[in-house]
Write a protein that holds these residues in place. Sequence first.
Motif, short mmCIF file in Angstrom:
data_model
loop_
_atom_site.label_atom_id
_atom_site.label_comp_id
_atom_site.label_asym_id
_atom_site.label_seq_id
_atom_site.Cartn_x
_atom_site.Cartn_y
_atom_site.Cartn_z
N GLU A 62 0.86 -1.17 0.00
CA GLU A 62 0.00 0.00 0.00
C GLU A 62 0.90 1.23 0.00
O GLU A 62 1.75 1.38 0.89
CB GLU A 62 -0.90 0.01 1.23
N ILE A 63 0.74 2.07 -0.99
CA ILE A 63 1.64 3.22 -1.17
C ILE A 63 0.81 4.50 -1.15
O ILE A 63 -0.17 4.63 -1.90
CB ILE A 63 2.42 3.09 -2.49
N LYS A 64 1.19 5.43 -0.29
CA LYS A 64 0.44 6.68 -0.14
C LYS A 64 1.37 7.88 -0.23
O LYS A 64 2.44 7.88 0.38
CB LYS A 64 -0.28 6.72 1.21
N ASP A 65 0.95 8.89 -0.97
CA ASP A 65 1.64 10.18 -0.97
C ASP A 65 0.99 11.07 0.07
O ASP A 65 -0.22 11.33 0.01
CB ASP A 65 1.58 10.82 -2.35
N LEU A 66 1.79 11.53 1.02
CA LEU A 66 1.29 12.33 2.14
C LEU A 66 2.12 13.60 2.27
O LEU A 66 3.08 13.81 1.53
CB LEU A 66 1.38 11.52 3.45
N LYS A 79 0.64 -4.85 2.50
CA LYS A 79 -0.81 -4.99 2.64
C LYS A 79 -1.19 -6.13 3.57
O LYS A 79 -2.25 -6.09 4.21
CB LYS A 79 -1.44 -5.22 1.26
N ALA A 80 -0.36 -7.14 3.65
CA ALA A 80 -0.67 -8.29 4.50
C ALA A 80 -0.73 -7.85 5.96
O ALA A 80 0.06 -7.02 6.42
CB ALA A 80 0.39 -9.37 4.32
N SER A 81 -1.70 -8.40 6.68
CA SER A 81 -1.82 -8.07 8.10
C SER A 81 -0.66 -8.69 8.88
O SER A 81 -0.05 -9.67 8.46
CB SER A 81 -3.15 -8.59 8.64
N SER A 82 -0.36 -8.08 10.01
CA SER A 82 0.74 -8.56 10.84
C SER A 82 0.28 -8.60 12.29
O SER A 82 -0.40 -7.69 12.77
CB SER A 82 1.95 -7.64 10.69
N ASN A 83 0.67 -9.67 12.98
CA ASN A 83 0.32 -9.81 14.40
C ASN A 83 1.26 -9.01 15.30
O ASN A 83 0.99 -8.86 16.49
CB ASN A 83 0.36 -11.28 14.82
N THR A 84 2.35 -8.51 14.73
CA THR A 84 3.33 -7.75 15.51
C THR A 84 3.59 -6.41 14.83
O THR A 84 3.30 -6.23 13.64
CB THR A 84 4.65 -8.53 15.63
N LEU A 85 4.14 -5.50 15.60
CA LEU A 85 4.54 -4.23 15.03
C LEU A 85 5.70 -4.43 14.07
O LEU A 85 6.57 -5.28 14.29
CB LEU A 85 4.94 -3.26 16.15
#
Length: 381
Positions: A62-66, A79-85
């Motif tokens: 996931e790529i965002k310009d901010l 994009k994959a969820s992660s159980n850890t930081l």
Amino acid sequence: MLRMVMLTRVIQEGLPGKRHQGPAEAGVFQGMIFEKLRLCSMPQFVRFVHDLMPLKKYPDLEIKDLRFGTIPVRLYQPKASSNTLRPGILFYHGGGAVLGSLRTYHDICCHLSKETDSVVLAVEYRRLPKHSFPVPVKDCMAVTVLFLKSLNMYGVDPARVVVCGDSIGGGLATLICQNLVDNSDLPKIRAQVLIYAALQALDFRTPSYGQNMNVPLLSLSFAFYCWSAYLNISPSWKSTVLKGAHLPVEVWEKYRKWLGAENLQERFKKRGYRQIPLGPLNEAAYLETNLVLDVQNSPLIADDEVVSRLPEACIVSCEYDLLRDHSLLYKKRLEDLGVPVTWHHMEDGFHGVFNTLDMGFLYFPCSTRILNAVVHFIEGL
């Protein structure tokens, strides 16, 4: 080495009479023509050309310009969820404050995010021709502080924040670490990744400057252009600076313990090294150029008390790099003061080679080895 020869030949054929120029410098040369014609500045022309480059898509990210305040940044997250930081990587790009942008470093940041499963924040600090020193330093500091204050928003582990950069970006990463060393209100930087970093603005007489002055992609001429423009110093001082006549003898004696060629391994002085005698002091040059002694321009000469408290480092140096000795001298400083260093020296590498990572026929395998070394280091934190 064959690719290096081919690269040089392609550029030479494209620019008659202009020898030893890489693709970046070819754009610079063309941009200078437009600048002389007063159509646009050289950096504006180069960025216009770079902005025409298509961006590869990375469906796993996931790529965002901010914007952090007024400063553009680009955020890369798996994009994959992660159980850890996840680890967090602050990336400051190279290019001598002339070249380089979020766009030209897009693939590198994507690879770093994807292969280390990290959140990467790339900083688009302001650059030449409108902005010179200290604006890039201030921009990178501002973004870094804001990011460190909002790590939970991006799922970043506060114990695994890494600063990373190449060339001038490596120098900026070092400055960030040094400037934050006494800050107890923010999460500590876990490590610094310095890829052929620019770490001092004093000395153009170390062995690598003589050995690699005509090697693509960073020639001595282009390096001096970036140096003088970034520091707002007249390029007419070039011959004086190259002889070391811009600084007094006592300054050279003071910093010899860190900058002297005796701090380098003998193998790095064998390839055509010729010691350049120090020229007599030019007082006028000294008055204009003494800002090179500011550690914000030359982090390599920061006080021992600061350097000794820096986080562990991963340092990548390249044999055919004008700035090679910056990395070697800083590595020695860190090690002498007890800071852990992981060092990778690319015997076939040259300045800017990391940017060939996804460049098709201009790709050099060395760029993949640099990426792998950095990924392995970050994964081990």
